[in-house]
Every structure is written in C-alpha cells, then in structure tokens.
Design a protein around this motif. Sequence first.
Motif, PDB file in Angstrom:
ATOM      1  N   TYR A  47     -31.297  -1.322 105.372  1.00 34.43           N
ATOM      2  CA  TYR A  47     -30.659  -2.636 105.432  1.00 34.43           C
ATOM      3  C   TYR A  47     -29.909  -2.926 104.130  1.00 34.43           C
ATOM      4  N   GLN A  63     -29.119 -14.640 108.102  1.00 41.31           N
ATOM      5  CA  GLN A  63     -29.562 -14.182 109.418  1.00 41.31           C
ATOM      6  C   GLN A  63     -28.442 -13.435 110.143  1.00 41.31           C
ATOM      7  N   LEU A  66     -28.344  -9.835 109.161  1.00 45.01           N
ATOM      8  CA  LEU A  66     -29.402  -9.063 109.802  1.00 45.01           C
ATOM      9  C   LEU A  66     -29.051  -8.788 111.260  1.00 45.01           C
ATOM     10  N   HIS A  69     -26.598  -6.063 111.357  1.00 49.12           N
ATOM     11  CA  HIS A  69     -27.250  -4.767 111.077  1.00 49.12           C
ATOM     12  C   HIS A  69     -27.972  -4.263 112.326  1.00 49.12           C
ATOM     13  N   ALA A  90     -34.539 -10.297 113.951  1.00 49.32           N
ATOM     14  CA  ALA A  90     -33.559 -11.233 113.380  1.00 49.32           C
ATOM     15  C   ALA A  90     -33.899 -12.664 113.690  1.00 49.32           C
TER      16      ALA A  90
END
Length: 91
Positions: A47, A63, A66, A69, A90
């Motif tokens: 990450y 957020q 994420l 990702h 997430a």
Amino acid sequence: MRNSGRARAPEAEREAALIDRFIEMMAAERGAAKNTLLAYRRDLADYGAFLASRKISLRRARQRDLSDHLGALEAAGVAGASLDNGRINAG
C-alpha cells in the motif's frame, strides 16, 4: 525498525516507523500470530508503494486512496478471498 542497509529519505523512515509501531501493537496488544504480522507488513508495504507512486504519504492517505488501491489489486487479479479476509478493508 528493519534496516535494509540502504539510506532512506526522512519521509520513508517515518512511514516505516509507523508500520513498525502498528506491527508491534498488533503483536503485543492483540497477540497476532507471526504469519499474520508478516502479512500485515507485506500489505502495508504494498500500500505504501502504491501511495508513493501517486506521491501521497501514508500519513496523508484517505479512504479514497485505499479504495483505489483495492481496485488496483482486484484489477491485477488478487483473489477475492485475499481482499475479503478481514486484513484489507476500505470500510
């Protein structure tokens, strides 16, 4: 903190320290198993690399980052169970 023998930029050092503290907390307070801790460290390193490619620090991630990702992992073919196993979420 793990030291690979290479010099790191100050921001990378701070982010590595954040990950180290999280791993230490998971071991001490939650009693996480060694393999779980290794998986957390790998996930967080991946990450962090994703964020770095977008010039976003771990401290400034949101957020949405994420979620992006997780979308990239899914697009890359990471198994659904790996995304749904409770480690990566997430919210």
